[in-house]
Design a protein around this motif. Structure first.
Motif, PDB file in Angstrom:
ATOM      1  N   PRO A 161      42.582  84.383  21.166  1.00 36.92           N
ATOM      2  CA  PRO A 161      42.131  85.451  20.275  1.00 36.92           C
ATOM      3  C   PRO A 161      42.280  86.810  20.939  1.00 36.92           C
ATOM      4  CG  PRO A 161      40.381  83.840  20.670  1.00 36.92           C
ATOM      5  CD  PRO A 161      41.539  83.463  21.504  1.00 36.92           C
ATOM      6  N   GLU A 162      42.689  87.787  20.157  1.00 33.41           N
ATOM      7  CA  GLU A 162      42.875  89.136  20.682  1.00 33.41           C
ATOM      8  C   GLU A 162      41.564  89.897  20.757  1.00 33.41           C
ATOM      9  OE1 GLU A 162      45.781  90.916  18.192  1.00 33.41           O
ATOM     10  OE2 GLU A 162      47.330  89.516  18.785  1.00 33.41           O
TER      11      GLU A 162
ATOM     12  N   ALA B 146      44.142  84.864  15.723  1.00 36.61           N
ATOM     13  CA  ALA B 146      44.210  86.087  16.512  1.00 36.61           C
ATOM     14  C   ALA B 146      42.857  86.761  16.644  1.00 36.61           C
ATOM     15  CB  ALA B 146      45.208  87.062  15.895  1.00 36.61           C
TER      16      ALA B 146
ATOM     17  N   GLY C  16      50.392  85.317  22.632  1.00 31.90           N
ATOM     18  CA  GLY C  16      49.571  85.013  21.478  1.00 31.90           C
ATOM     19  C   GLY C  16      48.828  83.692  21.591  1.00 31.90           C
TER      20      GLY C  16
ATOM     21  N   TYR D 106      43.522  77.285  23.554  1.00 31.12           N
ATOM     22  CA  TYR D 106      43.928  78.685  23.616  1.00 31.12           C
ATOM     23  C   TYR D 106      43.735  79.281  24.991  1.00 31.12           C
ATOM     24  CZ  TYR D 106      38.945  79.626  23.019  1.00 31.12           C
ATOM     25  OH  TYR D 106      37.597  79.663  23.154  1.00 31.12           O
TER      26      TYR D 106
ATOM     27  N   SER E 190      51.922  88.256  26.714  1.00 31.77           N
ATOM     28  CA  SER E 190      50.679  87.869  26.048  1.00 31.77           C
ATOM     29  C   SER E 190      50.859  86.604  25.228  1.00 31.77           C
ATOM     30  CB  SER E 190      50.160  89.013  25.174  1.00 31.77           C
ATOM     31  OG  SER E 190      51.095  89.289  24.166  1.00 31.77           O
TER      32      SER E 190
ATOM     33  N   SER F  80      43.759  85.644  10.035  1.00 34.52           N
ATOM     34  CA  SER F  80      44.408  86.138  11.249  1.00 34.52           C
ATOM     35  C   SER F  80      45.192  85.047  11.965  1.00 34.52           C
ATOM     36  CB  SER F  80      43.372  86.732  12.195  1.00 34.52           C
ATOM     37  OG  SER F  80      42.576  85.705  12.769  1.00 34.52           O
TER      38      SER F  80
END
Length: 130
Positions: A40-41, A85, A37, A14, A35, A82
């Motif tokens: 993780p946000e 995310a 995706g 990630y 962004s 999620s």
């Protein structure tokens, strides 16, 4: 990631590489415009709540541990739902571990404090019922 033994070895998938190459320690990479995706946000709020409950849960006999276990499970479900995310897996796992530790310790202490009279009362009740 075409070469499995290339310079990407060991880096979590990630984390994307900075556009200008490696980044010096202590400096922040340039933000990309899309962004995508890839990471993780943010941290799951349920995980933060679970670790807060777990950190003060030792005050309440058994109930604090049960609350930490339940919030930890809820955080794990929200992180899994999620799809990557949300982060906070470690917080949720430690909240559950602390919750179980509190349940075991408080149960043992309550058994030691109330064990003799409580067990005697249980035997008397069983004897009268049967």
């Amino acid at each position: 990631m075409s070469d499995p033994h290339g310079p990407e070895l060991g880096r979590p998938r990630y984390q994307s590489q900075a556009p200008g190459g490696p980044v010096a320690p202590g400096s922040r990479p340039m933000a990309s415009s899309s962004s995508g995706g890839e990471g993780p946000e943010g941290t799951a709020n349920a995980a933060v709540g679970a670790i807060i409950i777990a950190s003060i849960g030792w005050v309440l006999p058994i109930l604090g541990g049960v609350a930490a276990i339940r919030r930890g499970n809820a955080a794990l479900r929200s992180i899994a739902a999620s799809g990557g995310a949300l982060d906070g897996l470690g917080l949720a796992l430690w909240a559950r571990r602390l919750g179980w530790a509190y349940v075991v310790v408080w149960s043992a202490l309550l058994f030691l404090w109330l064990g003799g009279p409580g067990i005697s009362l249980l035997f008397v009740l069983i004897k009268h019922l049967f």
